[in-house]
Design a protein around this motif. Sequence first.
Motif, PDB file in Angstrom:
ATOM      1  N   THR A 111     -14.540 -29.016 -56.357  1.00  0.00           N
ATOM      2  CA  THR A 111     -15.189 -28.350 -55.218  1.00  0.00           C
ATOM      3  C   THR A 111     -16.130 -29.304 -54.479  1.00  0.00           C
ATOM      4  OG1 THR A 111     -17.048 -27.562 -56.534  1.00  0.00           O
ATOM      5  CG2 THR A 111     -15.159 -26.104 -56.361  1.00  0.00           C
TER       6      THR A 111
ATOM      7  N   PHE B 273     -15.328 -32.230 -53.606  1.00  0.00           N
ATOM      8  CA  PHE B 273     -14.494 -33.221 -52.911  1.00  0.00           C
ATOM      9  C   PHE B 273     -13.627 -32.530 -51.869  1.00  0.00           C
ATOM     10  CE2 PHE B 273     -11.022 -36.521 -52.945  1.00  0.00           C
ATOM     11  CZ  PHE B 273     -11.817 -37.563 -52.502  1.00  0.00           C
ATOM     12  N   ARG B 274     -14.179 -31.478 -51.239  1.00  0.00           N
ATOM     13  CA  ARG B 274     -13.366 -30.708 -50.299  1.00  0.00           C
ATOM     14  C   ARG B 274     -13.183 -31.439 -48.981  1.00  0.00           C
ATOM     15  NH1 ARG B 274     -16.330 -25.064 -50.622  1.00  0.00           N
ATOM     16  NH2 ARG B 274     -17.911 -26.347 -51.630  1.00  0.00           N
ATOM     17  N   VAL B 275     -14.126 -32.312 -48.632  1.00  0.00           N
ATOM     18  CA  VAL B 275     -13.990 -33.086 -47.389  1.00  0.00           C
ATOM     19  C   VAL B 275     -13.923 -34.562 -47.772  1.00  0.00           C
ATOM     20  CG1 VAL B 275     -14.960 -33.511 -45.108  1.00  0.00           C
ATOM     21  CG2 VAL B 275     -15.354 -31.316 -46.231  1.00  0.00           C
TER      22      VAL B 275
END
Lengths: 314, 108
Positions: free
Chosen positions: B53, B55-57
């Motif tokens: 979560t 590393f979503r962008v």
Amino acid sequence: MIDSLFDLVLCALIIFVAFAAVSGRDLFTAIVFFIVYGLMVAIAWLRLEAIDVALAEAAIGAGLTGVLLLGAYGRFKNIDAARMGSWVPLPVLIVIALAATGLSAAVGVVLIALDPNGLGLIPAVNANIAQSGVFNPVTAVLLNFRAYDTLLESIVLVVALVGVWTLADNSAWGQRVGKTQSVRANGVLQSFGRTLPPIGLMIGIYFVWAGSSQPGGAFQGGTILAAVGLLSAMAGLFPPPRVNDARLRLSVIAGPILFLAVAIAGTAWGGMFVLPADLAYGLILAIEIVLALSIAITLMLLVLGPPEMTETPQ
Amino acid sequence: MMTWASGWLIYGLTGATLIGLGLFGFASHTNLLRRILAFNVVGSGIFLVFGATGFRVPELGADAVPQALIITGIVVALSATALAVSLITRHASLSGSATLPDDDREDR
């Protein structure tokens, strides 16, 4: 597309190896699969660009936990096959499988429902890193922004060691920690025990030093140093320390005590753990060096286990 | 890019699967060492969900806060594992059994 294919294959392998570790036919196979599993999860962390976590997972999750489990396996050899345990009855097994599937599905649903563009705390870390004294954001969080967690973690290590030592047999108290190692002269273990420690020592110290600006830090470096100590002790190159050695105990608590002292000194600047920006680098570096030493020794002692009476060879 | 194919979600769902697998292993064996092993699988599954979560962008890199908490978690998990392994080996050397007394039923 190729990237995401690699991720899919890696994840499939991780799940397969985890399944083998959980349901492997015998205990030894399960432990070996668990070590492989830890290494593959470390690769997953690299893919998520969490290099510090990958280091910790490879060194602790796969390495030290693997040594712990294999050590325990060695002590289970005298147990009757009939008393080694088995699977629970089939009806119970089915209920557990359904419950576990439900739990996984629930977590998956929550993940899919998350905002795919969520930033988490990245903006907050970026806005404050200039005042933290270090350049590696993970070290900034560990030793500055959320230093409470790290202080308590270093105390957890000491408490766990006290717990492990309380399990020693009365007659073994005052002996050297762990089990007496029997090593074949010039065998594989002894050769590795002579070759690897100098390299490990260098890598461990480098990680502690580099942690302020690059991946690395007290925990990652400390684990590698612990592995160096363990390997040397298991290869019979030096006798493990005695449990009642005062210097040993001092080195276990030195890190948490220095950390706590700096935290309390912070009240002079306005509160627990308030580090003034111009002193933060020096303070964090001092904590990291002493903490790495304490972590290395405590982890080594945790894996070696409580002192045991010298066993007569069979 | 479609959401289902993005990297973080693949790893997050893998973590979710590992939680279930570990829980299954934890409850399905009576051998205490195998339970400890399975418990560690649950733990690393939770870490993977949490880390994914962060590393979503991907353009911004990985969130440092989950990373730091996961490193803390890995060390605490090892401490707990070491304590549990010591308890189990002590229990085994005193009782000659690798399971809890309740699970020892079919044996002598």
